[in-house]
Design a protein around this motif. Structure first.
Motif, PDB file in Angstrom:
ATOM      1  N   PRO A 147       0.829  -1.205   0.000  1.00  0.00           N
ATOM      2  CA  PRO A 147       0.000   0.000   0.000  1.00  0.00           C
ATOM      3  C   PRO A 147       0.864   1.255   0.000  1.00  0.00           C
ATOM      4  O   PRO A 147       1.920   1.278   0.619  1.00  0.00           O
ATOM      5  CB  PRO A 147      -0.801  -0.118   1.297  1.00  0.00           C
ATOM      6  CG  PRO A 147       0.080  -0.917   2.215  1.00  0.00           C
ATOM      7  CD  PRO A 147       0.853  -1.858   1.317  1.00  0.00           C
ATOM      8  N   ASP A 148       0.399   2.271  -0.711  1.00  0.00           N
ATOM      9  CA  ASP A 148       1.189   3.502  -0.807  1.00  0.00           C
ATOM     10  C   ASP A 148       0.569   4.657  -0.026  1.00  0.00           C
ATOM     11  O   ASP A 148       1.009   5.791  -0.122  1.00  0.00           O
ATOM     12  CB  ASP A 148       1.411   3.901  -2.264  1.00  0.00           C
ATOM     13  CG  ASP A 148       0.129   4.239  -2.999  1.00  0.00           C
ATOM     14  OD1 ASP A 148      -0.958   4.256  -2.362  1.00  0.00           O
ATOM     15  OD2 ASP A 148       0.200   4.494  -4.215  1.00  0.00           O
ATOM     16  N   GLY A 149      -0.484   4.352   0.763  1.00  0.00           N
ATOM     17  CA  GLY A 149      -1.113   5.386   1.586  1.00  0.00           C
ATOM     18  C   GLY A 149      -2.073   6.279   0.834  1.00  0.00           C
ATOM     19  O   GLY A 149      -2.524   7.285   1.360  1.00  0.00           O
ATOM     20  N   SER A 150      -2.442   5.898  -0.401  1.00  0.00           N
ATOM     21  CA  SER A 150      -3.332   6.757  -1.190  1.00  0.00           C
ATOM     22  C   SER A 150      -4.792   6.638  -0.777  1.00  0.00           C
ATOM     23  O   SER A 150      -5.611   7.462  -1.162  1.00  0.00           O
ATOM     24  CB  SER A 150      -3.180   6.465  -2.686  1.00  0.00           C
ATOM     25  OG  SER A 150      -3.541   5.131  -2.973  1.00  0.00           O
ATOM     26  N   GLY A 151      -5.145   5.608   0.009  1.00  0.00           N
ATOM     27  CA  GLY A 151      -6.532   5.470   0.432  1.00  0.00           C
ATOM     28  C   GLY A 151      -6.665   4.501   1.587  1.00  0.00           C
ATOM     29  O   GLY A 151      -5.714   3.823   1.979  1.00  0.00           O
ATOM     30  N   THR A 152      -7.892   4.425   2.132  1.00  0.00           N
ATOM     31  CA  THR A 152      -8.155   3.539   3.261  1.00  0.00           C
ATOM     32  C   THR A 152      -9.130   2.422   2.905  1.00  0.00           C
ATOM     33  O   THR A 152      -9.649   1.756   3.788  1.00  0.00           O
ATOM     34  CB  THR A 152      -8.687   4.337   4.469  1.00  0.00           C
ATOM     35  OG1 THR A 152      -9.874   5.029   4.074  1.00  0.00           O
ATOM     36  CG2 THR A 152      -7.641   5.307   4.987  1.00  0.00           C
ATOM     37  N   CYS A 153      -9.391   2.240   1.617  1.00  0.00           N
ATOM     38  CA  CYS A 153     -10.239   1.141   1.163  1.00  0.00           C
ATOM     39  C   CYS A 153      -9.421   0.272   0.217  1.00  0.00           C
ATOM     40  O   CYS A 153      -8.527   0.766  -0.475  1.00  0.00           O
ATOM     41  CB  CYS A 153     -11.477   1.674   0.449  1.00  0.00           C
ATOM     42  SG  CYS A 153     -12.648   2.483   1.568  1.00  0.00           S
ATOM     43  N   LEU A 154      -9.731  -1.028   0.186  1.00  0.00           N
ATOM     44  CA  LEU A 154      -8.971  -1.961  -0.634  1.00  0.00           C
ATOM     45  C   LEU A 154      -9.700  -2.333  -1.911  1.00  0.00           C
ATOM     46  O   LEU A 154     -10.882  -2.677  -1.885  1.00  0.00           O
ATOM     47  CB  LEU A 154      -8.682  -3.248   0.137  1.00  0.00           C
ATOM     48  CG  LEU A 154      -7.620  -3.178   1.201  1.00  0.00           C
ATOM     49  CD1 LEU A 154      -7.459  -4.547   1.868  1.00  0.00           C
ATOM     50  CD2 LEU A 154      -6.301  -2.728   0.616  1.00  0.00           C
ATOM     51  N   ALA A 155      -8.952  -2.282  -2.999  1.00  0.00           N
ATOM     52  CA  ALA A 155      -9.450  -2.727  -4.289  1.00  0.00           C
ATOM     53  C   ALA A 155      -8.485  -3.774  -4.826  1.00  0.00           C
ATOM     54  O   ALA A 155      -7.327  -3.843  -4.416  1.00  0.00           O
ATOM     55  CB  ALA A 155      -9.542  -1.547  -5.256  1.00  0.00           C
ATOM     56  N   VAL A 156      -8.968  -4.605  -5.742  1.00  0.00           N
ATOM     57  CA  VAL A 156      -8.127  -5.581  -6.426  1.00  0.00           C
ATOM     58  C   VAL A 156      -7.856  -5.044  -7.826  1.00  0.00           C
ATOM     59  O   VAL A 156      -8.790  -4.618  -8.526  1.00  0.00           O
ATOM     60  CB  VAL A 156      -8.812  -6.968  -6.502  1.00  0.00           C
ATOM     61  CG1 VAL A 156      -8.035  -7.919  -7.412  1.00  0.00           C
ATOM     62  CG2 VAL A 156      -8.965  -7.568  -5.112  1.00  0.00           C
ATOM     63  N   TYR A 157      -6.594  -5.030  -8.220  1.00  0.00           N
ATOM     64  CA  TYR A 157      -6.223  -4.644  -9.578  1.00  0.00           C
ATOM     65  C   TYR A 157      -6.609  -5.819 -10.471  1.00  0.00           C
ATOM     66  O   TYR A 157      -6.059  -6.924 -10.345  1.00  0.00           O
ATOM     67  CB  TYR A 157      -4.726  -4.336  -9.649  1.00  0.00           C
ATOM     68  CG  TYR A 157      -4.245  -3.845 -10.989  1.00  0.00           C
ATOM     69  CD1 TYR A 157      -4.912  -2.832 -11.669  1.00  0.00           C
ATOM     70  CD2 TYR A 157      -3.112  -4.377 -11.576  1.00  0.00           C
ATOM     71  CE1 TYR A 157      -4.463  -2.366 -12.894  1.00  0.00           C
ATOM     72  CE2 TYR A 157      -2.652  -3.918 -12.809  1.00  0.00           C
ATOM     73  CZ  TYR A 157      -3.341  -2.909 -13.463  1.00  0.00           C
ATOM     74  OH  TYR A 157      -2.896  -2.464 -14.687  1.00  0.00           O
ATOM     75  N   SER A 158      -7.599  -5.622 -11.336  1.00  0.00           N
ATOM     76  CA  SER A 158      -8.206  -6.731 -12.073  1.00  0.00           C
ATOM     77  C   SER A 158      -7.251  -7.423 -13.036  1.00  0.00           C
ATOM     78  O   SER A 158      -7.475  -8.567 -13.403  1.00  0.00           O
ATOM     79  CB  SER A 158      -9.460  -6.254 -12.806  1.00  0.00           C
ATOM     80  OG  SER A 158      -9.135  -5.267 -13.750  1.00  0.00           O
ATOM     81  N   HIS A 159      -6.168  -6.778 -13.441  1.00  0.00           N
ATOM     82  CA  HIS A 159      -5.241  -7.393 -14.388  1.00  0.00           C
ATOM     83  C   HIS A 159      -4.269  -8.362 -13.716  1.00  0.00           C
ATOM     84  O   HIS A 159      -3.688  -9.209 -14.381  1.00  0.00           O
ATOM     85  CB  HIS A 159      -4.449  -6.316 -15.149  1.00  0.00           C
ATOM     86  CG  HIS A 159      -5.338  -5.432 -15.955  1.00  0.00           C
ATOM     87  ND1 HIS A 159      -5.815  -5.788 -17.207  1.00  0.00           N
ATOM     88  CD2 HIS A 159      -5.876  -4.218 -15.692  1.00  0.00           C
ATOM     89  CE1 HIS A 159      -6.593  -4.813 -17.673  1.00  0.00           C
ATOM     90  NE2 HIS A 159      -6.644  -3.866 -16.775  1.00  0.00           N
ATOM     91  N   THR A 160      -4.083  -8.230 -12.390  1.00  0.00           N
ATOM     92  CA  THR A 160      -3.127  -9.093 -11.693  1.00  0.00           C
ATOM     93  C   THR A 160      -3.752  -9.890 -10.555  1.00  0.00           C
ATOM     94  O   THR A 160      -3.206 -10.908 -10.148  1.00  0.00           O
ATOM     95  CB  THR A 160      -1.970  -8.271 -11.094  1.00  0.00           C
ATOM     96  OG1 THR A 160      -2.504  -7.385 -10.092  1.00  0.00           O
ATOM     97  CG2 THR A 160      -1.211  -7.499 -12.166  1.00  0.00           C
ATOM     98  N   GLY A 161      -4.852  -9.403  -9.998  1.00  0.00           N
ATOM     99  CA  GLY A 161      -5.457 -10.045  -8.832  1.00  0.00           C
ATOM    100  C   GLY A 161      -4.837  -9.597  -7.523  1.00  0.00           C
ATOM    101  O   GLY A 161      -5.159 -10.134  -6.473  1.00  0.00           O
ATOM    102  N   PHE A 162      -3.941  -8.593  -7.553  1.00  0.00           N
ATOM    103  CA  PHE A 162      -3.274  -8.114  -6.345  1.00  0.00           C
ATOM    104  C   PHE A 162      -4.005  -6.917  -5.742  1.00  0.00           C
ATOM    105  O   PHE A 162      -4.706  -6.172  -6.434  1.00  0.00           O
ATOM    106  CB  PHE A 162      -1.819  -7.752  -6.633  1.00  0.00           C
ATOM    107  CG  PHE A 162      -0.948  -8.930  -6.969  1.00  0.00           C
ATOM    108  CD1 PHE A 162      -0.949 -10.078  -6.196  1.00  0.00           C
ATOM    109  CD2 PHE A 162      -0.116  -8.884  -8.068  1.00  0.00           C
ATOM    110  CE1 PHE A 162      -0.140 -11.162  -6.494  1.00  0.00           C
ATOM    111  CE2 PHE A 162       0.703  -9.966  -8.386  1.00  0.00           C
ATOM    112  CZ  PHE A 162       0.686 -11.105  -7.595  1.00  0.00           C
TER     113      PHE A 162
END
Length: 180
Positions: A147-162
């Motif tokens: 995490p780079d501290g840009s937000g407080t909610c989690l998303a999955v990058y759909s191209h990698t699953g990370f």
């Protein structure tokens, strides 16, 4: 909206927005004007085998049912949580490491308009969690530099699953989940 393949993302180092094309890899500081209109592809039909024991519009895997929002159905994190509740589920949370990768593979054929999809993950008191009643947040698979501290909610990058931390107000597609 932006042409298909483009995403607007805040860059803290530049203190401004950048535009990223996840198809070509191009990054620019001004909005793109070329490309498709962004209307997107027609919904992919769900076969009876994919639906399994789930209700119409949901996909079965790992004893759970998954609902993937339509191409143009994007929401903020709280909007996605509410939409999942209306659908009879919760925002995606991983029970198994490989669930994100199953969804990545599924999204390759379904096509969503954003390059991330919301999860139930949030940062509370400086710690990430999946919410009450879910497994502990352990061994996360973060995208490089996250995490780079840009937000407080989690998303999955759909191209990698990370995983990637994102501002909760950003509008993304979402995946709902419920027990089969």
């Amino acid at each position: 909206g932006l042409p298909y393949g483009w995403e607007k993302k805040f860059d803290g180092k530049m203190n401004g927005f950048v535009y990223i094309n996840h198809v070509t890899g191009e990054t620019r500081t001004s909005p793109p004007t070329h490309g498709s209109s962004g209307t997107g592809p027609a919904p992919v039909q769900i076969s009876a085998r994919e639906q399994g024991a789930c209700k119409s519009g949901w996909r079965y895997a790992f004893n759970f049912c998954y609902y993937i929002s339509a191409f143009a159905d994007i929401q903020s994190h709280s909007g996605a949580q509410a939409a999942c509740k209306t659908q009879g589920g919760e925002l995606f949370w991983p029970q198994f490491v490989y669930e994100s990768f199953f969804l990545k593979k599924t999204l390759n054929k379904v096509k969503i308009s954003t390059h991330f999809f919301w999860t139930n993950g949030e940062k509370h008191g400086g710690k990430w969690d999946w919410g009450i009643g879910h497994p502990a947040f352990s061994n996360p698979r973060w995208s490089p530099g996250q995490p780079d501290g840009s937000g407080t909610c989690l998303a999955v990058y759909s191209h990698t699953g990370f995983l990637d931390d994102q501002p909760c107000e950003t509008q993304y597609n979402y995946v709902c989940k419920t027990k089969a």
